[in-house]
Write a protein that holds these residues in place. Structure first.
Motif, PDB file in Angstrom:
ATOM      1  N   GLU A   9      57.457  44.658  32.866  1.00 19.75           N
ATOM      2  CA  GLU A   9      57.923  43.307  32.889  1.00 19.75           C
ATOM      3  C   GLU A   9      59.355  43.273  33.453  1.00 19.75           C
ATOM      4  O   GLU A   9      60.281  43.774  32.800  1.00 19.75           O
ATOM      5  CB  GLU A   9      57.623  42.597  31.497  1.00 19.75           C
ATOM      6  N   GLU A  10      59.416  42.405  34.422  1.00 21.28           N
ATOM      7  CA  GLU A  10      60.723  41.450  34.839  1.00 21.28           C
ATOM      8  C   GLU A  10      60.757  40.348  34.706  1.00 21.28           C
ATOM      9  O   GLU A  10      59.484  39.711  34.205  1.00 21.28           O
ATOM     10  CB  GLU A  10      61.143  42.072  36.021  1.00 21.28           C
ATOM     11  N   GLU A  11      61.917  39.501  34.753  1.00 19.59           N
ATOM     12  CA  GLU A  11      61.737  38.163  34.485  1.00 19.59           C
ATOM     13  C   GLU A  11      60.906  37.477  35.776  1.00 19.59           C
ATOM     14  O   GLU A  11      61.222  37.460  36.994  1.00 19.59           O
ATOM     15  CB  GLU A  11      63.078  37.612  34.819  1.00 19.59           C
ATOM     16  N   GLY A  12      59.831  36.914  35.089  1.00 21.07           N
ATOM     17  CA  GLY A  12      58.737  36.336  36.009  1.00 21.07           C
ATOM     18  C   GLY A  12      58.043  37.064  36.862  1.00 21.07           C
ATOM     19  O   GLY A  12      57.413  36.598  38.018  1.00 21.07           O
ATOM     20  N   LYS A  13      58.048  38.378  36.595  1.00 17.77           N
ATOM     21  CA  LYS A  13      57.240  39.268  37.727  1.00 17.77           C
ATOM     22  C   LYS A  13      56.931  40.634  36.774  1.00 17.77           C
ATOM     23  O   LYS A  13      57.542  40.983  35.907  1.00 17.77           O
ATOM     24  CB  LYS A  13      58.639  39.842  38.639  1.00 17.77           C
ATOM     25  N   LEU A  14      55.723  41.066  37.440  1.00 20.73           N
ATOM     26  CA  LEU A  14      55.265  42.366  36.841  1.00 20.73           C
ATOM     27  C   LEU A  14      55.006  43.388  37.868  1.00 20.73           C
ATOM     28  O   LEU A  14      54.543  43.001  38.924  1.00 20.73           O
ATOM     29  CB  LEU A  14      53.700  42.076  36.239  1.00 20.73           C
ATOM     30  N   ARG A  15      55.767  44.615  37.728  1.00 22.46           N
ATOM     31  CA  ARG A  15      55.552  45.607  38.644  1.00 22.46           C
ATOM     32  C   ARG A  15      54.324  46.668  37.902  1.00 22.46           C
ATOM     33  O   ARG A  15      54.582  47.391  37.082  1.00 22.46           O
ATOM     34  CB  ARG A  15      56.915  46.337  38.791  1.00 22.46           C
ATOM     35  N   PHE A  16      53.208  46.762  39.054  1.00 19.68           N
ATOM     36  CA  PHE A  16      52.081  47.740  38.592  1.00 19.68           C
ATOM     37  C   PHE A  16      52.355  49.036  39.266  1.00 19.68           C
ATOM     38  O   PHE A  16      53.101  49.366  40.419  1.00 19.68           O
ATOM     39  CB  PHE A  16      50.928  47.200  38.989  1.00 19.68           C
ATOM     40  N   LEU A  42      53.122  39.296  41.110  1.00 18.62           N
ATOM     41  CA  LEU A  42      52.730  40.604  40.563  1.00 18.62           C
ATOM     42  C   LEU A  42      52.984  41.783  41.824  1.00 18.62           C
ATOM     43  O   LEU A  42      52.561  41.552  42.962  1.00 18.62           O
ATOM     44  CB  LEU A  42      51.216  40.851  40.458  1.00 18.62           C
ATOM     45  N   ASP A  43      53.678  42.900  41.625  1.00 17.93           N
ATOM     46  CA  ASP A  43      54.117  43.692  42.597  1.00 17.93           C
ATOM     47  C   ASP A  43      53.165  44.868  42.404  1.00 17.93           C
ATOM     48  O   ASP A  43      53.295  45.771  41.473  1.00 17.93           O
ATOM     49  CB  ASP A  43      55.594  43.860  42.590  1.00 17.93           C
ATOM     50  N   LEU A  44      52.641  45.041  43.450  1.00 18.45           N
ATOM     51  CA  LEU A  44      51.718  46.404  43.619  1.00 18.45           C
ATOM     52  C   LEU A  44      52.204  47.537  44.647  1.00 18.45           C
ATOM     53  O   LEU A  44      51.122  48.211  45.210  1.00 18.45           O
ATOM     54  CB  LEU A  44      50.177  45.844  43.878  1.00 18.45           C
ATOM     55  N   SER A  45      53.414  47.370  44.891  1.00 21.26           N
ATOM     56  CA  SER A  45      53.829  48.331  45.885  1.00 21.26           C
ATOM     57  C   SER A  45      53.936  49.748  45.365  1.00 21.26           C
ATOM     58  O   SER A  45      53.781  50.642  46.340  1.00 21.26           O
ATOM     59  CB  SER A  45      55.270  47.894  46.426  1.00 21.26           C
ATOM     60  N   ASP A  46      53.947  49.892  44.241  1.00 20.39           N
ATOM     61  CA  ASP A  46      53.594  51.257  43.793  1.00 20.39           C
ATOM     62  C   ASP A  46      52.607  51.798  43.203  1.00 20.39           C
ATOM     63  O   ASP A  46      52.067  52.885  42.738  1.00 20.39           O
ATOM     64  CB  ASP A  46      54.767  51.567  42.626  1.00 20.39           C
ATOM     65  N   ILE A  69      50.268  37.910  44.404  1.00 16.58           N
ATOM     66  CA  ILE A  69      50.401  39.332  44.606  1.00 16.58           C
ATOM     67  C   ILE A  69      50.967  39.830  45.908  1.00 16.58           C
ATOM     68  O   ILE A  69      50.485  39.583  46.904  1.00 16.58           O
ATOM     69  CB  ILE A  69      48.747  39.648  44.576  1.00 16.58           C
ATOM     70  N   THR A  70      51.758  40.711  45.654  1.00 17.89           N
ATOM     71  CA  THR A  70      52.592  41.402  47.018  1.00 17.89           C
ATOM     72  C   THR A  70      52.307  42.869  46.744  1.00 17.89           C
ATOM     73  O   THR A  70      52.251  43.473  45.480  1.00 17.89           O
ATOM     74  CB  THR A  70      54.011  41.042  46.709  1.00 17.89           C
ATOM     75  N   GLY A  71      52.960  43.453  48.080  1.00 26.93           N
ATOM     76  CA  GLY A  71      52.889  44.951  47.962  1.00 26.93           C
ATOM     77  C   GLY A  71      51.569  45.429  48.139  1.00 26.93           C
ATOM     78  O   GLY A  71      51.574  46.917  48.018  1.00 26.93           O
ATOM     79  N   GLU A  75      44.195  48.583  52.636  1.00 26.21           N
ATOM     80  CA  GLU A  75      42.879  48.717  52.235  1.00 26.21           C
ATOM     81  C   GLU A  75      42.665  48.091  50.743  1.00 26.21           C
ATOM     82  O   GLU A  75      41.589  47.466  50.533  1.00 26.21           O
ATOM     83  CB  GLU A  75      42.551  50.358  51.926  1.00 26.21           C
ATOM     84  N   ASN A  76      43.816  48.116  49.733  1.00 23.39           N
ATOM     85  CA  ASN A  76      43.752  47.463  48.692  1.00 23.39           C
ATOM     86  C   ASN A  76      43.588  45.948  48.768  1.00 23.39           C
ATOM     87  O   ASN A  76      43.103  45.378  48.114  1.00 23.39           O
ATOM     88  CB  ASN A  76      44.988  47.706  47.837  1.00 23.39           C
ATOM     89  N   GLN A  77      44.154  45.485  49.703  1.00 22.14           N
ATOM     90  CA  GLN A  77      44.118  44.137  50.084  1.00 22.14           C
ATOM     91  C   GLN A  77      42.840  43.524  50.461  1.00 22.14           C
ATOM     92  O   GLN A  77      41.962  42.456  50.020  1.00 22.14           O
ATOM     93  CB  GLN A  77      45.292  43.686  51.293  1.00 22.14           C
ATOM     94  N   ARG A  78      42.078  44.517  51.496  1.00 19.45           N
ATOM     95  CA  ARG A  78      40.768  44.131  51.454  1.00 19.45           C
ATOM     96  C   ARG A  78      39.742  44.045  50.574  1.00 19.45           C
ATOM     97  O   ARG A  78      39.010  43.249  50.261  1.00 19.45           O
ATOM     98  CB  ARG A  78      40.096  45.137  52.781  1.00 19.45           C
ATOM     99  N   LEU A  79      40.093  44.890  49.481  1.00 19.05           N
ATOM    100  CA  LEU A  79      39.422  45.090  48.414  1.00 19.05           C
ATOM    101  C   LEU A  79      39.486  43.922  47.349  1.00 19.05           C
ATOM    102  O   LEU A  79      38.381  43.189  46.943  1.00 19.05           O
ATOM    103  CB  LEU A  79      39.583  46.184  47.634  1.00 19.05           C
TER     104      LEU A  79
END
Length: 365
Positions: A9-16, A42-46, A69-71, A75-79
């Motif tokens: 958790e970051e301020e107003g942001k979640l990094r997965f 929501l950061d899904l770059s990792d 949702i970013t990052g 393939e994941n964006q299509r899903l």
């Protein structure tokens, strides 16, 4: 081994981080539900791999928070897009159907099903006739042993139950007839009633109903079980015609033995009625037999013997037809067996009515 799915958790942001797979989620859905602070991104770059369950967890949380949702990889964006497109509200509203329309629809379905069954039965009858013609052209293909075995099952094994039923029917006809005719002082006409109704109608008709319940159901169950165990398909594979090997022996046995069983049933009914007349009306057996010869025309016997083989053919064809329609599961065997008995009895009674009209028209009354 993949990495466990985690988030920070970051301020107003979640990094997965990790793999958003069913096997790697762990308690991630519960922890996301426990997040109290508002989240806008929501950061899904990792994130490595992601399956449908992981995409649904992320999509549901993002929809709940109104987060972006970013990052995502391509393939994941299509899903995730597919999961989002499948999340459509479904509203169900019970459709009211009036009782009249519902009953009318059920009657219509029953009529359509009856028409289809009748067409199929006629086609099966035609196939049976063709098989019989083929056997006549090639006598070596006739299965004598199978036919003789059906003779025993349909005829010899049924003598006991048919005899008992016919004997009791003769007694009932005599007793009820005597009670009604006594009001007019005409008990002697009980002999007329017994002789004519047993030879002309009840002897053959009750025998046909008994054979339909006993042998027709057996035909359907036997062939239905063979269909489920793929024995019929195996016969076709090795070049053996199921119509000639399975259907024809049963049909021939029913056609040949029905006149014999009908005549036997009529005689037993006459004996039963004669015993009651002897005991209750004090009519000696000699008088009873002499009166039967006077009042019962030979055409009554002919009527019964003409109807019997037709009834036998209907019973055998209906039983074999329903048995050959079995497919899917074992429940179909019971359903088709019941249908075979019902259809055979119904067709026998309908044909008996047609025969009654026909013989009345030609003067055999």
């Amino acid at each position: 081994m993949g990495r466990l799915a985690e988030f920070s958790e970051e301020e107003g942001k979640l990094r997965f981080t990790g793999d958003l797979l069913l096997a790697r989620l762990g308690d991630l859905p519960g922890r996301l539900d426990a997040v109290a602070a508002p989240v806008s991104q929501l950061d899904l770059s990792d994130v490595g791999r992601m399956d449908t369950i992981g995409a649904w967890v992320v999509y549901r949380f993002a929809k709940k928070q109104g987060a972006q949702i970013t990052g995502l990889t391509t393939e994941n964006q299509r899903l995730l897009d597919q999961v989002g497109s499948a999340d459509q509200p479904v509203s169900t509203r019970p459709v009211y159907v009036s009782p009249f329309n519902r009953v009318l629809g059920e009657v219509g379905e029953a009529v359509i099903m009856s028409g289809r069954t009748l067409v199929g039965l006629l086609g099966f009858l035609g196939a049976t006739v063709l098989a019989f013609i083929n056997v006549l052209r090639h006598p070596r293909r006739f299965r004598f042993n199978a036919t003789v075995q059906r003779f025993e099952v349909v005829g010899v094994s049924a003598l006991g139950i048919i005899g008992l039923m016919s004997f009791l029917i003769g007694i009932v006809i005599a007793q009820q007839g005597a009670v009604q005719l006594r009001q007019f002082g005409a008990e002697v006409f009980t002999i007329n009633l017994i002789g004519r109704i047993t030879l002309r109608e009840l002897g053959v008709l009750m025998t046909a109903i008994m054979v339909a319940g006993r042998s027709g159901s057996a035909f359907a169950a036997q062939l239905g079980t063979m269909k489920l165990t793929e024995e019929v398909d195996a016969m076709r594979t090795i070049g053996v015609s199921p119509m000639e090997a399975l259907v024809l022996p049963r049909t021939i046995a029913a056609i040949v033995l029905m006149p014999l069983l009908g005549f036997y049933a009529s005689l037993i009914s006459i004996i039963g009625g004669g015993l009651l007349c002897w005991w209750q009306l004090e009519i000696p057996p000699v008088t009873y037999i002499a009166r039967l010869r006077e009042v019962v025309p030979i055409t009554d016997l002919y009527v019964g013997l003409i109807k019997a083989p037709v009834f036998g053919a209907i019973i055998a064809v209906a039983g074999c037809f329903q048995g050959m329609q079995v497919e899917g599961d074992a429940e179909q065997v019971g359903t088709r067996t019941t249908a075979a008995v019902v259809q055979a009895i119904f067709l026998v009674i309908v044909l008996d009515a047609f025969f009654a009209i026909f013989f009345e028209r030609i003067g055999w009354i």
